[in-house]
Write an enzyme that holds these catalytic residues in place. Structure first.
Site, PDB file in Angstrom:
ATOM      1  N   ASN A  24      49.736  43.812  50.563  1.00  7.17           N
ATOM      2  CA  ASN A  24      48.316  44.007  50.289  1.00  7.17           C
ATOM      3  C   ASN A  24      47.988  45.487  50.109  1.00  7.17           C
ATOM      4  O   ASN A  24      48.632  46.359  50.689  1.00  7.17           O
ATOM      5  CB  ASN A  24      47.432  43.354  51.360  1.00  7.17           C
ATOM      6  CG  ASN A  24      47.665  43.852  52.771  1.00  7.17           C
ATOM      7  OD1 ASN A  24      48.794  44.039  53.211  1.00  7.17           O
ATOM      8  ND2 ASN A  24      46.581  44.035  53.514  1.00  7.17           N
TER       9      ASN A  24
ATOM     10  N   GLU B 223      44.539  47.780  50.100  1.00  7.73           N
ATOM     11  CA  GLU B 223      43.100  47.861  50.304  1.00  7.73           C
ATOM     12  C   GLU B 223      42.523  49.026  49.514  1.00  7.73           C
ATOM     13  O   GLU B 223      43.237  49.894  49.021  1.00  7.73           O
ATOM     14  CB  GLU B 223      42.790  48.014  51.799  1.00  7.73           C
ATOM     15  CG  GLU B 223      43.152  46.778  52.581  1.00  7.73           C
ATOM     16  CD  GLU B 223      42.833  46.875  54.063  1.00  7.73           C
ATOM     17  OE1 GLU B 223      42.909  45.832  54.722  1.00  7.73           O
ATOM     18  OE2 GLU B 223      42.515  47.976  54.560  1.00  7.73           O
TER      19      GLU B 223
ATOM     20  N   CYS C 103      45.441  41.349  47.298  1.00  6.19           N
ATOM     21  CA  CYS C 103      46.247  40.607  48.265  1.00  6.19           C
ATOM     22  C   CYS C 103      47.725  40.725  47.909  1.00  6.19           C
ATOM     23  O   CYS C 103      48.098  40.957  46.756  1.00  6.19           O
ATOM     24  CB  CYS C 103      45.840  39.142  48.276  1.00  6.19           C
ATOM     25  SG  CYS C 103      44.136  38.858  48.772  1.00  6.19           S
TER      26      CYS C 103
ATOM     27  N   GLU D 159      49.993  38.440  47.632  1.00  5.16           N
ATOM     28  CA  GLU D 159      50.454  37.451  46.661  1.00  5.16           C
ATOM     29  C   GLU D 159      50.094  37.875  45.238  1.00  5.16           C
ATOM     30  O   GLU D 159      50.906  37.716  44.316  1.00  5.16           O
ATOM     31  CB  GLU D 159      49.817  36.085  46.957  1.00  5.16           C
ATOM     32  CG  GLU D 159      50.125  35.541  48.341  1.00  5.16           C
ATOM     33  CD  GLU D 159      49.097  35.932  49.397  1.00  5.16           C
ATOM     34  OE1 GLU D 159      48.893  35.132  50.322  1.00  5.16           O
ATOM     35  OE2 GLU D 159      48.511  37.028  49.311  1.00  5.16           O
TER      36      GLU D 159
ATOM     37  N   CYS E 229      44.799  33.145  50.188  1.00  5.24           N
ATOM     38  CA  CYS E 229      43.357  32.921  50.029  1.00  5.24           C
ATOM     39  C   CYS E 229      43.118  32.138  48.735  1.00  5.24           C
ATOM     40  O   CYS E 229      44.037  31.892  47.954  1.00  5.24           O
ATOM     41  CB  CYS E 229      42.616  34.259  50.007  1.00  5.24           C
ATOM     42  SG  CYS E 229      42.857  35.229  48.494  1.00  5.24           S
TER      43      CYS E 229
ATOM     44  N   CYS F 176      44.247  33.947  45.565  1.00  2.44           N
ATOM     45  CA  CYS F 176      45.706  33.971  45.454  1.00  2.44           C
ATOM     46  C   CYS F 176      46.272  32.609  45.107  1.00  2.44           C
ATOM     47  O   CYS F 176      47.250  32.500  44.367  1.00  2.44           O
ATOM     48  CB  CYS F 176      46.323  34.496  46.741  1.00  2.44           C
ATOM     49  SG  CYS F 176      46.054  36.267  46.956  1.00  2.44           S
TER      50      CYS F 176
END
Length: 146
Positions: free
Chosen positions: A44, A46, A55, A57, A99, A102
């Protein structure tokens, strides 16, 4: 090719050490296993503008696409948690699953190859295993645009 669950989870765990998570301090690593035996990882990333975060993925899928991989996704491993001293995610008791965004991004890559990959989500208590189609039933994908 069948991917070994523990090996793919270890690749996701190693990827989590490369996370850039200064705001949440929640490191996530993902590993994508392909039919040809290759593995692509992501962590990930940010951003101070929170909505622009990526993310693990999504990063892994982007790397795969940038390398020309357009199908053959057979397995996905995800792990997430607070980083230990080595930066590697130390998962909590519950699994971290992809999520919604993703799940959709993984689905796009899977549909390009006509696969329904297994998704392994590691936690301190074990590994949850499910198919991507279980995580994203009635998914929208490339075939819906024809």
């Amino acid at each position: 090719m069948d991917h070994d669950r523990d090996t793919l989870i270890a690749a996701a765990r190693a990827a989590s050490a490369r996370a850039y998570a200064p705001y949440s301090a929640f490191h996530v690593g993902a590993a994508l296993g392909f039919a040809d035996g290759s593995v692509v990882t992501g962590a990930n990333v940010e951003n101070a503008s929170y909505g622009l975060a990526l993310c693990a993925e999504t990063v892994a899928v982007s790397r795969a696409m940038a390398d020309g991989v357009r199908g053959g996704l057979v397995a996905v491993a995800v792990i997430g948690g607070s980083p230990g001293e080595d930066g590697v995610a130390q998962p909590g008791p519950g699994p971290v699953t992809p999520c919604g965004r993703c799940r959709q991004v993984l689905n796009e890559l899977a549909q390009l190859g006509g696969t329904d990959p297994v998704v392994w989500s590691a936690s301190a208590d074990g590994v949850a295993e499910m198919k991507l189609s279980e995580l994203l039933p009635l998914a929208f994908g490339p075939a819906n645009l024809l």
